[in-house]
Design an enzyme around this catalytic site. Structure first.
Site: not given
Ligand code: CMC
Length: 423
Positions: A263, A302, A358
């Site tokens: 986050h 996201h 971010d």
């Molecule tokens: N790098 C590589 N792969 C990713 C990433 C990433 N940053 N984000 C998602 N994926 C992949 C994930 O591995 C999954 O792949 P598969 O379908 O093969 O298993 C697919 O994309 C869907 O991802 P998810 O984890 O199910 O998506 P989510 O909605 O649960 O997670 C998130 C959203 C923001 C936690 C995630 O994208 C992430 O960890 N990003 C990196 C951390 C980040 O930048 N966070 C800031 C978010 S914006 C500001 C805020 O809200 O604070």
């Protein structure tokens, strides 16, 4: 509003119900008509809308973000952070008189009690400023016990003023503590953001004036972070607030939610990642590591945006103005190359992974001189009005009660206690 519905038949009883679909959402109450004991298994709330809200609209597919109907692009260009705070909390932009009164109230509350300043000094000398902020916000509840009366709107308003006003003071004190420097007390004529920059950077210069371009850039960043509907920290604010806890306790809990690297901590993680990559030439190899699942591309992806995060677009523009004052952040080239490689790679295209808020914000903060562990603190200052607006909206919503989801129990069936000697 649409008038769609679907019909569902319970195979156990043959009973049928028609479930209205309103704005793409069905109400659990309609489905529970079939069976009052039915629960909805939805880990991580992937498909759950927990409340009605008039505060922030997001269209994740089209990269749209609006506060109270106003596009984020217009607010970033024309408004200022304190005006946006007012908008989020009150639903309308203030008139001149309302704005003047609002700024007066915030200004009036920027000091913290001296015992709070002392309390902060009691934490370990090298404490992470987010840890310090969480602890200090929680400690404020002991200074304002009247905040427990959350049923009185006037009382709630005073705590709202205090929280918005004191966040920058506590943030700057947390930073100064780490360096062993004396605190700079608020100088309110510099404005909310200018005063914060002075509290951060000034040492021994009574005439210190913050740079106007950097002040405006930080103000824009605070606007961009001010609300984002039901994200992890705001949901925490509503969850803790739903037990009628005082707002200091609820904001401390929300700040804890923000602390995590998935986050608010992601802006710090982005800079660590860019330092690890180290050079332009290592970008492709890093992207391969991400694709193999070894690591994440920080600042990408996201839960809601499945296109470019509109805040990232504004931040990229703001970055150019900041770098003209501070000089270019050498990590920018790596970030831009990373973005280019990722946006053209099927792994990221297929998963709709784009830069989020971010990805570029940390580069600006770093160029402005903020140490990495202050990045999430800046996010917390910006998000405070959003947390408070949701808290207030929840308390005024007759449909809201204490948050109490259920679980699907998957543990053992009943079994008899075994004395320790027989295990
Ligand atoms: N790098 C590589 N792969 C990713 C990433 C990433 N940053 N984000 C998602 N994926 C992949 C994930 O591995 C999954 O792949 P598969 O379908 O093969 O298993 C697919 O994309 C869907 O991802 P998810 O984890 O199910 O998506 P989510 O909605 O649960 O997670 C998130 C959203 C923001 C936690 C995630 O994208 C992430 O960890 N990003 C990196 C951390 C980040 O930048 N966070 C800031 C978010 S914006 C500001 C805020 O809200 O604070």
């Amino acid at each position: 509003m649409s008038e769609e519905s679907f019909t569902i038949t319970d195979n156990r009883s043959g009973e049928t119900v028609t479930v209205p679909i309103v704005d793409g959402t069905i109400s659990s109450a309609a489905l529970r008509e079939l069976d009052k004991g039915m629960w909805f298994y939805d880990p991580a709330y992937m498909s759950t809308a927990n409340c009605n809200s008039k505060i922030t609209y997001i269209d994740g597919g089209n990269g749209i973000l609006r506060y109270r109907g106003y596009p984020i692009e217009q607010l970033a260009e024309h408004s200022n952070f304190l005006e946006v705070c007012y908008l989020l909390l009150n639903g309308e932009l203030p008139t001149e008189a309302e704005a003047e009164e609002w700024v007066h109230h915030i200004t009036y509350h920027t000091y913290v009690h001296e015992d709070i300043a002392q309390f902060m000094k009691g934490l370990r000398y090298d404490a992470h400023p987010m840890g310090t902020l969480v602890s200090t916000v929680a400690a404020l509840s002991t200074f304002y016990p009247e905040a427990k009366d959350i049923s009185d709107p006037h009382n709630r308003l005073i705590q709202t003023h205090r929280l918005i006003a004191k966040m920058p003071t506590m943030a700057a004190f947390a930073y100064k503590n780490r360096l062993g420097l004396p605190y700079e007390y608020p100088v309110n004529h510099l404005g909310y953001t200018g005063n914060f920059l002075r509290m951060m950077w000034n040492v021994a210069d009574p005439g210190y004036e913050p740079d106007p371009i950097l002040t405006r850039a930080l103000d824009i960043l605070l606007i961009l972070h001010a609300d984002h509907e039901q994200n992890c920290s705001t949901t925490t604010m509503r969850t803790v607030g739903s037990s009628n806890a005082d707002p200091y306790s609820a904001v401390a809990a929300a700040t804890c939610g923000l602390y995590g690297p998935l986050h608010g901590g992601a802006n710090e993680a982005v800079i660590h990642m860019l330092h690890d990559i180290g050079s332009f030439d290592n970008v492709t190899a890093y992207v391969e590591k991400v694709k193999s699942g070894e690591t994440l591309l920080q600042g990408f992806g996201h839960r809601v945006y499945k296109s470019y995060d509109p805040r990232a677009t504004i931040i990229k523009k703001t970055a150019d103005q900041v770098f003209e004052v501070t000089g270019l952040n050498p990590l920018l080239d790596i970030a831009m190359k990373l973005e280019e490689v990722a946006l053209n790679d099927p792994y990221f295209i297929d998963r709709n992974l784009y830069p989020n808020v971010d990805f570029y914000s940390g580069l600006i903060y770093e160029a402005m001189g903020f140490p990495m562990d202050m990045f999430t603190v800046l996010f917390a200052i910006g998000r405070t009005p959003g947390w408070l607006a949701h808290w207030q909206e929840m308390l005024d919503d007759p449909e809201q009660k204490i948050y109490r989801p259920r679980q699907m129990y998957t543990g053992p069936d009943e079994r008899d206690y075994v004395p320790i000697s027989n295990r």
